[in-house]
Design an enzyme around this catalytic site. Sequence first.
Site, PDB file in Angstrom:
ATOM      1  N   GLU A   8       5.398  10.844  13.224  1.00 44.13           N
ATOM      2  CA  GLU A   8       5.118   9.607  12.486  1.00 44.13           C
ATOM      3  C   GLU A   8       5.673   8.430  13.281  1.00 44.13           C
ATOM      4  O   GLU A   8       6.805   8.473  13.743  1.00 44.13           O
ATOM      5  CB  GLU A   8       5.741   9.676  11.083  1.00 44.13           C
ATOM      6  CG  GLU A   8       5.719   8.382  10.298  1.00 44.13           C
ATOM      7  CD  GLU A   8       4.331   7.753  10.127  1.00 44.13           C
ATOM      8  OE1 GLU A   8       3.405   8.449   9.670  1.00 44.13           O
ATOM      9  OE2 GLU A   8       4.178   6.569  10.462  1.00 44.13           O
ATOM     10  N   ASP A  68       5.843   5.280  12.063  1.00 39.02           N
ATOM     11  CA  ASP A  68       6.330   4.170  11.265  1.00 39.02           C
ATOM     12  C   ASP A  68       7.227   4.668  10.123  1.00 39.02           C
ATOM     13  O   ASP A  68       8.444   4.720  10.257  1.00 39.02           O
ATOM     14  CB  ASP A  68       5.096   3.399  10.766  1.00 39.02           C
ATOM     15  CG  ASP A  68       5.440   2.075  10.155  1.00 39.02           C
ATOM     16  OD1 ASP A  68       6.634   1.758  10.111  1.00 39.02           O
ATOM     17  OD2 ASP A  68       4.521   1.367   9.692  1.00 39.02           O
ATOM     18  N   GLY A 109       3.326   7.134   4.662  1.00 39.70           N
ATOM     19  CA  GLY A 109       2.119   6.399   5.061  1.00 39.70           C
ATOM     20  C   GLY A 109       1.860   5.172   4.214  1.00 39.70           C
ATOM     21  O   GLY A 109       2.775   4.604   3.585  1.00 39.70           O
ATOM     22  N   CYS A 154       0.165   4.985   1.479  1.00 41.31           N
ATOM     23  CA  CYS A 154       0.236   5.269   0.047  1.00 41.31           C
ATOM     24  C   CYS A 154       1.614   4.949  -0.526  1.00 41.31           C
ATOM     25  O   CYS A 154       1.742   4.170  -1.465  1.00 41.31           O
ATOM     26  CB  CYS A 154      -0.118   6.734  -0.182  1.00 41.31           C
ATOM     27  SG  CYS A 154       0.149   7.273  -1.859  1.00 41.31           S
ATOM     28  N   GLY A 159     -13.230  -5.833  -4.236  1.00 43.11           N
ATOM     29  CA  GLY A 159     -13.140  -4.376  -4.326  1.00 43.11           C
ATOM     30  C   GLY A 159     -11.891  -4.019  -5.123  1.00 43.11           C
ATOM     31  O   GLY A 159     -11.243  -4.897  -5.701  1.00 43.11           O
ATOM     32  N   GLY A 195     -11.639  -4.329   2.667  1.00 41.71           N
ATOM     33  CA  GLY A 195     -11.864  -2.920   2.969  1.00 41.71           C
ATOM     34  C   GLY A 195     -10.931  -2.440   4.068  1.00 41.71           C
ATOM     35  O   GLY A 195     -10.141  -3.214   4.616  1.00 41.71           O
ATOM     36  N   ARG A 196     -11.000  -1.157   4.349  1.00 38.66           N
ATOM     37  CA  ARG A 196     -10.109  -0.549   5.345  1.00 38.66           C
ATOM     38  C   ARG A 196     -10.935   0.223   6.364  1.00 38.66           C
ATOM     39  O   ARG A 196     -12.028   0.702   6.057  1.00 38.66           O
ATOM     40  CB  ARG A 196      -9.086   0.357   4.632  1.00 38.66           C
ATOM     41  CG  ARG A 196      -8.171  -0.455   3.708  1.00 38.66           C
ATOM     42  CD  ARG A 196      -7.152   0.391   2.981  1.00 38.66           C
ATOM     43  NE  ARG A 196      -6.188   1.064   3.820  1.00 38.66           N
ATOM     44  CZ  ARG A 196      -5.077   0.494   4.296  1.00 38.66           C
ATOM     45  NH1 ARG A 196      -4.784  -0.767   4.028  1.00 38.66           N
ATOM     46  NH2 ARG A 196      -4.241   1.199   5.048  1.00 38.66           N
ATOM     47  N   ASP A 217      -7.830   9.404   5.189  1.00 38.22           N
ATOM     48  CA  ASP A 217      -8.679   8.233   5.415  1.00 38.22           C
ATOM     49  C   ASP A 217      -9.419   8.295   6.752  1.00 38.22           C
ATOM     50  O   ASP A 217     -10.564   7.847   6.850  1.00 38.22           O
ATOM     51  CB  ASP A 217      -7.836   6.949   5.388  1.00 38.22           C
ATOM     52  CG  ASP A 217      -7.430   6.545   3.977  1.00 38.22           C
ATOM     53  OD1 ASP A 217      -7.664   7.324   3.035  1.00 38.22           O
ATOM     54  OD2 ASP A 217      -6.874   5.439   3.825  1.00 38.22           O
ATOM     55  N   HIS A 230      -3.290  14.527 -32.397  1.00 36.84           N
ATOM     56  CA  HIS A 230      -3.563  13.254 -33.060  1.00 36.84           C
ATOM     57  C   HIS A 230      -2.255  12.519 -33.297  1.00 36.84           C
ATOM     58  O   HIS A 230      -1.270  13.157 -33.657  1.00 36.84           O
ATOM     59  CB  HIS A 230      -4.264  13.498 -34.402  1.00 36.84           C
ATOM     60  CG  HIS A 230      -4.521  12.240 -35.166  1.00 36.84           C
ATOM     61  ND1 HIS A 230      -5.505  11.348 -34.787  1.00 36.84           N
ATOM     62  CD2 HIS A 230      -3.902  11.704 -36.245  1.00 36.84           C
ATOM     63  CE1 HIS A 230      -5.497  10.311 -35.614  1.00 36.84           C
ATOM     64  NE2 HIS A 230      -4.535  10.505 -36.523  1.00 36.84           N
TER      65      HIS A 230
HETATM   66  C1  LIG Z   1      -2.929  -1.706  -1.730  1.00 41.20           C
HETATM   67  C2  LIG Z   1      -3.445  -0.288  -1.733  1.00 41.20           C
HETATM   68  C3  LIG Z   1      -3.508   0.405  -2.926  1.00 41.20           C
HETATM   69  C4  LIG Z   1      -3.976   1.709  -2.949  1.00 41.20           C
HETATM   70  N1  LIG Z   1      -4.027   2.368  -4.146  1.00 41.20           N
HETATM   71  C5  LIG Z   1      -4.458   3.642  -4.176  1.00 41.20           C
HETATM   72  C6  LIG Z   1      -4.458   4.370  -5.399  1.00 41.20           C
HETATM   73  O1  LIG Z   1      -4.076   3.857  -6.449  1.00 41.20           O
HETATM   74  N2  LIG Z   1      -4.882   5.663  -5.379  1.00 41.20           N
HETATM   75  C7  LIG Z   1      -5.307   6.263  -4.220  1.00 41.20           C
HETATM   76  O2  LIG Z   1      -5.681   7.447  -4.265  1.00 41.20           O
HETATM   77  N3  LIG Z   1      -5.320   5.599  -3.056  1.00 41.20           N
HETATM   78  C8  LIG Z   1      -4.894   4.313  -3.001  1.00 41.20           C
HETATM   79  N4  LIG Z   1      -4.859   3.654  -1.811  1.00 41.20           N
HETATM   80  C9  LIG Z   1      -5.367   4.342  -0.615  1.00 41.20           C
HETATM   81  C10 LIG Z   1      -4.311   5.303  -0.057  1.00 41.20           C
HETATM   82  O3  LIG Z   1      -3.157   4.564   0.272  1.00 41.20           O
HETATM   83  C11 LIG Z   1      -4.876   6.004   1.165  1.00 41.20           C
HETATM   84  O4  LIG Z   1      -6.071   6.666   0.820  1.00 41.20           O
HETATM   85  C12 LIG Z   1      -3.883   7.025   1.696  1.00 41.20           C
HETATM   86  O5  LIG Z   1      -2.662   6.426   2.046  1.00 41.20           O
HETATM   87  C13 LIG Z   1      -4.482   7.724   2.918  1.00 41.20           C
HETATM   88  O6  LIG Z   1      -3.584   8.681   3.349  1.00 41.20           O
HETATM   89  P1  LIG Z   1      -3.571   9.162   4.868  1.00 41.20           P
HETATM   90  O7  LIG Z   1      -2.470  10.164   4.951  1.00 41.20           O
HETATM   91  O8  LIG Z   1      -4.932   9.541   5.281  1.00 41.20           O
HETATM   92  O9  LIG Z   1      -3.216   7.865   5.721  1.00 41.20           O
HETATM   93  P2  LIG Z   1      -1.998   6.847   5.657  1.00 41.20           P
HETATM   94  O10 LIG Z   1      -1.339   6.833   4.341  1.00 41.20           O
HETATM   95  O11 LIG Z   1      -2.567   5.575   6.193  1.00 41.20           O
HETATM   96  O12 LIG Z   1      -0.958   7.454   6.698  1.00 41.20           O
HETATM   97  C14 LIG Z   1      -1.247   7.534   8.056  1.00 41.20           C
HETATM   98  C15 LIG Z   1       0.072   7.586   8.804  1.00 41.20           C
HETATM   99  O13 LIG Z   1      -0.204   7.866  10.173  1.00 41.20           O
HETATM  100  C16 LIG Z   1       0.697   7.123  10.974  1.00 41.20           C
HETATM  101  N5  LIG Z   1       0.100   7.035  12.315  1.00 41.20           N
HETATM  102  C17 LIG Z   1      -1.063   6.408  12.646  1.00 41.20           C
HETATM  103  N6  LIG Z   1      -1.324   6.586  13.957  1.00 41.20           N
HETATM  104  C18 LIG Z   1      -0.302   7.344  14.460  1.00 41.20           C
HETATM  105  C19 LIG Z   1      -0.027   7.872  15.728  1.00 41.20           C
HETATM  106  N7  LIG Z   1      -0.832   7.683  16.751  1.00 41.20           N
HETATM  107  N8  LIG Z   1       1.106   8.607  15.886  1.00 41.20           N
HETATM  108  C20 LIG Z   1       1.948   8.819  14.833  1.00 41.20           C
HETATM  109  N9  LIG Z   1       1.723   8.333  13.602  1.00 41.20           N
HETATM  110  C21 LIG Z   1       0.600   7.627  13.414  1.00 41.20           C
HETATM  111  C22 LIG Z   1       0.817   5.800  10.234  1.00 41.20           C
HETATM  112  O14 LIG Z   1       1.993   5.093  10.597  1.00 41.20           O
HETATM  113  C23 LIG Z   1       0.829   6.251   8.782  1.00 41.20           C
HETATM  114  O15 LIG Z   1       2.124   6.461   8.310  1.00 41.20           O
HETATM  115  C24 LIG Z   1      -4.385   2.342  -1.740  1.00 41.20           C
HETATM  116  C25 LIG Z   1      -4.299   1.655  -0.527  1.00 41.20           C
HETATM  117  C26 LIG Z   1      -3.826   0.361  -0.519  1.00 41.20           C
HETATM  118  C27 LIG Z   1      -3.733  -0.355   0.808  1.00 41.20           C
END
Ligand SMILES: Cc1cc2nc3c(=O)[nH]c(=O)nc-3n(C[C@H](O)[C@H](O)[C@H](O)COP(=O)(O)OP(=O)(O)OC[C@H]3O[C@@H](n4cnc5c(N)ncnc54)[C@H](O)[C@@H]3O)c2cc1C
Length: 487
Positions: free
Chosen positions: A39, A41, A45, A47, A188, A290-291, A331, A463
């Site tokens: 990781e 950061d 992540g 979330c 959105g 969007g993302r 994602d 209920h």
């Molecule tokens: C404001 C907001 C609200 C949200 N609310 C919801 C919700 O209510 N419910 C829901 O289901 N989803 C929600 N989401 C979406 C959800 O956060 C994402 O779908 C989820 O975090 C995706 O998980 P992930 O593990 O795929 O990626 P991420 O959580 O993005 O984690 C990816 C990790 O990879 C690390 N990384 C990236 N590249 C590298 C690399 N080269 N080497 C090492 N580490 C790396 C990053 O630092 C990060 O920590 C929300 C998002 C936002 C922005």
Amino acid sequence: MVVGDVTTGTDVLVIGAGPAGYVAAIRAGQLDLDVTLVEKDAYGGACLNHGCIPSKALITATDVAHEAGNAEEMGIHADPAVDLAKMVDWKDGVVDQLTGGVEKLCKANGVNLLEGTATFDGENTARISHSGEGQGSESIEFEHAIVATGSRPIEIPGFEYGDEPVLDSKQALALDSVPDSLVVVGAGYIGMELASVFAKLGTDVTVIEMLDGILPGYDDDLKRPVKQRATDLGIEFHFGYTASEWYDHGDGIRVEAEPAEQAAADGGQAEAVEAEPLELDAEHVLVAVGREPVSDTLDLEAVGVETDDRGFIETDSRARTNVDHVFAVGDVAGEPMLAHKGSMEGQVAAEVIAGEPAAIDYQAMPAAIFTDPEIATAGMTESEAADAGFETIVGKFPFRASGRALTTGDADGFVKIVADESEGYVLGAQIVGPEASELIAELGLAIELGATVEDVAATVHTHPTLSESVMEAAENALGHAIHTLNR
Ligand SMILES: Cc1cc2nc3c(=O)[nH]c(=O)nc-3n(C[C@H](O)[C@H](O)[C@H](O)COP(=O)(O)OP(=O)(O)OC[C@H]3O[C@@H](n4cnc5c(N)ncnc54)[C@H](O)[C@@H]3O)c2cc1C
């Protein structure tokens, strides 16, 4: 210390510790695989650190304040004062507790944790670059890799995120004073959730959206109560507009927006699309359009993994990419970009690597948005079921007929169940209203188990609860609801 060129080996290299990656790593650890999680950061992540959890913490806190200040009808006279800095501290405490928990769980499951940025070096090697104290890089050899690098907010021309008054969702969730005014670009779910948070804190919120309504992709009847409540909160909407630029006029900023060339229809809820350019004054502008996947920083070519034209890594139902020993989850592997979808894919990837017959079933995948009121869905809508060739029956129950909803003072919205007419199988459900995000779980389970509407209707519900509305909607589909007319 400079780490240098030491090469270590691992069965499974997981890149990214978001809900997709850390879950994959923990599951791989449980399955006795030697697993390394990298990781760059923070554990948890987007979330845990600046997405689902912090946004829901602030939604809850602002709801508490808003409800207390608007409960005259219940005989409560209050004028709550909000200390945003303290609220943000509380939210950060929740985040720290959870991210610390992730680290502990990983360690307890034998996961090797590495801090650094991973890039692929070859078919079975990756380079981990460390910054800060452990500056330098090391090489790691893997048998399998799971890419879980997540997504980042899309930037639009003229609104670079480094420029102070321009905020992405992460920065908006970290503000320590309530802005007087805020322009939100994008209606959105992230834009709408945060627009409500700030409106409830007393900010003048204006939303600009390119399309002709809020929440593209959701049915009109689900969106209507959300739009109504947002309007009641004083949120102003301009549909059919694209934000073009901003400038500082000395006393805040002015955001300019042009009429979108063509406000695409998003299945209805057509709003009158204005034609004149807009000029909106505000303290900040939040861009929530969007993302996009984080796949371009990994040197995927070195390992041979392909992406589609939007940068998402294509995978099969076992989370496998076009390269047999590389998996992609969360994602970065495509829509829906939701935490629980990523976690499920992470578990499946780990199990497939361990030789188990796992596969992903998207059929009952729930989705929830934490607008006011909440919207939640699982399975198919009525029109999706028809497109899939089903003859359907539909049952609906309005919360205004629910005793429990009335006792909470929040009775807008409904539960809708779509079922197959011949066998009665639950095919899908849509809910808008109080606790929709919790209520959908029962119907997700019904779809997963192949339950029928008769099963749901015959299940005795406590209920007075909101969940009785699910039972009533099932009874309505069968034509024998008790608390609504069966028409
Ligand atoms: C404001 C907001 C609200 C949200 N609310 C919801 C919700 O209510 N419910 C829901 O289901 N989803 C929600 N989401 C979406 C959800 O956060 C994402 O779908 C989820 O975090 C995706 O998980 P992930 O593990 O795929 O990626 P991420 O959580 O993005 O984690 C990816 C990790 O990879 C690390 N990384 C990236 N590249 C590298 C690399 N080269 N080497 C090492 N580490 C790396 C990053 O630092 C990060 O920590 C929300 C998002 C936002 C922005």
